[in-house]
Scaffold this motif. Structure first.
Motif, PDB file in Angstrom:
ATOM      1  N   TRP A 114     -11.866   4.283  -5.975  1.00  5.33           N
ATOM      2  CA  TRP A 114     -10.548   3.709  -6.184  1.00  5.33           C
ATOM      3  C   TRP A 114      -9.894   3.288  -4.880  1.00  5.33           C
ATOM      4  N   GLU A 115     -10.179   3.975  -3.791  1.00  8.14           N
ATOM      5  CA  GLU A 115      -9.656   3.553  -2.490  1.00  8.14           C
ATOM      6  C   GLU A 115     -10.248   2.192  -2.099  1.00  8.14           C
ATOM      7  N   ARG A 132      -5.222   6.857 -11.630  1.00  5.78           N
ATOM      8  CA  ARG A 132      -6.413   6.108 -12.030  1.00  5.78           C
ATOM      9  C   ARG A 132      -7.317   7.002 -12.861  1.00  5.78           C
ATOM     10  N   PRO A 133      -8.070   6.403 -13.772  1.00 10.30           N
ATOM     11  CA  PRO A 133      -9.025   7.199 -14.555  1.00 10.30           C
ATOM     12  C   PRO A 133     -10.135   7.729 -13.654  1.00 10.30           C
ATOM     13  N   LEU A 134     -10.742   8.801 -14.073  1.00 11.42           N
ATOM     14  CA  LEU A 134     -11.850   9.376 -13.329  1.00 11.42           C
ATOM     15  C   LEU A 134     -13.053   8.464 -13.499  1.00 11.42           C
ATOM     16  N   SER A 184       0.805  -1.209   0.000  1.00 16.59           N
ATOM     17  CA  SER A 184       0.000   0.000   0.000  1.00 16.59           C
ATOM     18  C   SER A 184       0.844   1.267   0.000  1.00 16.59           C
ATOM     19  N   HIS A 185       2.169   1.147   0.282  1.00 19.68           N
ATOM     20  CA  HIS A 185       3.026   2.318   0.310  1.00 19.68           C
ATOM     21  C   HIS A 185       3.706   2.575  -1.026  1.00 19.68           C
ATOM     22  N   ARG A 210      -8.170  -1.294  -1.445  1.00 18.64           N
ATOM     23  CA  ARG A 210      -8.305  -2.122  -0.235  1.00 18.64           C
ATOM     24  C   ARG A 210      -8.599  -3.571  -0.594  1.00 18.64           C
ATOM     25  N   ILE A 211      -9.476  -3.789  -1.563  1.00 14.55           N
ATOM     26  CA  ILE A 211      -9.824  -5.150  -1.987  1.00 14.55           C
ATOM     27  C   ILE A 211      -8.603  -5.845  -2.588  1.00 14.55           C
ATOM     28  N   VAL A 212      -7.880  -5.149  -3.446  1.00 14.58           N
ATOM     29  CA  VAL A 212      -6.697  -5.731  -4.086  1.00 14.58           C
ATOM     30  C   VAL A 212      -5.625  -6.041  -3.051  1.00 14.58           C
TER      31      VAL A 212
END
Length: 63
Positions: free
Chosen positions: A23-24, A9-11, A2-3, A28-30
């Motif tokens: 996107w957050e 990322r696209p809008l 995560s760092h 988190r899922i990834v």
């Protein structure tokens, strides 16, 4: 992970706050997902590297 610096990322939505929240959630899922096995990586790589012309059926002759 995560760092690490991630690509932009696209809008996703017109509202920037909603897009950032989306996107957050994806991050988190990834980050929670287990790492891919070598076999999974190979299958994904093959799916994107396979030529579409070699797997396409030849055109049928006109009658």
């Amino acid at each position: 992970m995560s760092h690490e610096r991630r690509p932009a990322r696209p809008l996703r939505f017109d509202d920037p706050a909603r897009s950032a929240a989306y996107w957050e959630r994806v991050r988190r899922i990834v980050d929670q997902a287990p790492p891919l096995t070598d076999d999974q990586r190979a299958r994904i790589r093959a799916a994107f590297c396979t030529s579409t012309t070699s797997s396409a059926a030849p055109p049928k002759a006109a009658a």
